[in-house]
Write an enzyme that holds these catalytic residues in place. Structure first.
Site, PDB file in Angstrom:
ATOM      1  CE1 TYR A  39      -3.651   2.622   0.882  1.00  0.00           C
ATOM      2  CE2 TYR A  39      -1.796   3.648   2.008  1.00  0.00           C
ATOM      3  CZ  TYR A  39      -3.062   3.724   1.467  1.00  0.00           C
ATOM      4  OH  TYR A  39      -3.740   4.919   1.512  1.00  0.00           O
ATOM      5  CD  GLU A  68      -5.927   4.257  -1.130  1.00  0.00           C
ATOM      6  OE1 GLU A  68      -6.083   4.685   0.018  1.00  0.00           O
ATOM      7  OE2 GLU A  68      -6.800   3.638  -1.744  1.00  0.00           O
TER       8      GLU A  68
END
Ligand code: GDP
Ligand code: MN
Length: 383
Positions: free
Chosen positions: A101, A189
């Site tokens: 992530y 993101e």
């Protein structure tokens, strides 16, 4: 404003972030053609503005162009969390060894962007934060200095990244940061950023949320808005310069000021009602704005009563009262209306309302107004 995965990834790619080769398709035939051009295994991904598409059946692998067409046909017929799938992204499938992530948001408490990385990629970061918070590494970035190499190295080390990938990770992190800053984003993101079987980093998913208040600086980005992101009512409100958020309650609220609107919703709830919307009509009292606002509120079939809560400061209550009457003439509501006008010229305002043909239920305190609106919505108070 949210951007789709394909839009976000294309922006990231402009900043040097590696993304899979691929293209969007709106029909099965187009998806088949894209898969044919790419060759090999592809992944067909629904483009809807919600997370967790994989679990909802909105992401599927296909091993041939024909299969890609069939899979796209099925995905294009889906509705995911209430949103119709109008487009799919057909990407060259990635050979995934590890999912990482990497994301940036604004940390309001610190007034700085914060970059976060985790070795637990692929799942929603909120979930990682809940069950395994120490797996998330964070660095705050001074906006005047920018993201520095020592910070990306610290992140890479913190998530146990193979040192051979550190250079590439640094480039991706800086690219993502630049994309975030230069787009006036509130979120950027990559989840997952994958380590491929060949040992490269690749952004398989992308997400961006842009700050609406910065959009005027980015007409090209503003054009990317998805009509499904907002209801027709919310769209009209935005175009009229009103802050409006539709909710599922029964009491329409028209209030001047965001804080007062929040307080009005709270007190309505306190007395057993549920607000149908958040609406800040802003300062000033132009009749046409009040009319637009009232029309938007009444377009919602759940609305059983309308509560006007106006605090006159610079805004004069008599002007608002005139605005309300103009709006009533135009909209002719069939539900009871409760009005509370206090502050500058409140007496004149009440007189204007009292002299009109419409019977408005009036109130002096906010508590009284909210109780009357709740009673009216429940049919216990006749207009
Ligand atoms: P989200 O569920 O909406 O966040 O969509 P993602 O794009 O993040 O995809 C969800 C998951 O599907 C990823 O975490 C991967 O595990 C898997 N996935 C996505 N793309 C590929 C791919 O190209 N190859 C493989 N093998 N899996 C993929
Ligand atoms: Mn994802």
């Amino acid at each position: 404003m949210k951007l789709h995965e394909y839009q976000s990834k294309r922006i990231f790619a402009q900043y040097g972030v590696p993304i899979p080769d691929g293209d969007v398709a709106t029909t099965a035939a187009e998806a088949r053609a894209v898969a044919g051009r790419l060759g090999g295994t592809v992944v067909v991904k629904s483009q809807v503005l919600v997370g967790g598409r994989g679990k909802a059946g909105g992401i599927k692998l296909a091993h041939s162009p024909d299969e890609a067409g069939q899979v796209a046909e099925r995905i294009l017929a889906l509705e995911i969390k209430g949103l119709p799938v109008r487009k799919v992204l057909v990407d060259q499938a990635a050979d995934i060894r590890q999912e990482i992530y990497l994301g940036i948001v604004i940390d309001r408490a610190v007034s700085k962007p914060v970059m976060m990385a985790s070795s637990e990629g692929g799942v929603e970061i909120e979930e990682v934060a809940r069950v395994n918070p120490e797996a998330i590494k964070k660095v705050h970035v001074d906006p005047f200095i920018g993201l520095r190499g020592y910070q990306t190295r610290w992140l890479a080390k913190g998530i146990g990244l193979d040192p051979a990938l550190q250079r590439s990770f640094d480039q991706i992190a800086r690219g993502l940061y630049q994309a975030f800053i230069e787009s006036d984003a509130s979120l950027a993101e990559i989840n997952p950023l994958v380590v491929t079987g060949a040992g490269n980093l690749l952004a398989v998913d992308g997400k961006m949320v842009l700050d609406d208040n910065g959009l005027y600086r980015h007409p090209d980005l503003a054009k990317k808005r998805d009509i499904d992101e907002e209801t027709p009512t919310e769209r009209e409100a935005r175009e009229a310069g009103l802050s409006y958020i539709q909710l599922d309650g029964e009491i329409g609220c028209m209030v001047n000021g965001a804080g007062l609107a929040m307080a009005t919703m709270d007190i309505t709830k306190h007395f057993g009602g549920s607000p149908a919307n958040f609406l800040d009509i802003g300062g000033g009292a132009q009749a046409d704005r009040v009319a637009t606002a009232l029309r938007l509120i009444l377009a919602d079939p759940n609305v059983k009563a309308v509560l006007f809560n106006i605090f006159g400061g610079i805004t004069r209550c008599d002007e608002v009262a005139k605005g309300i009457l103009t709006a009533l003439d135009e909209v002719k509501p069939q539900v009871p209306l409760v009005a509370r006008l206090v502050g500058t010229n409140e007496k004149e305002g009440r007189q204007i309302l009292a002299a009109s043909d419409y019977h408005l239920i009036t109130a002096t305190t906010l508590a009284e107004a909210a109780q009357k609106a709740v009673a009216a919505a429940h049919g216990e108070l006749e207009a």
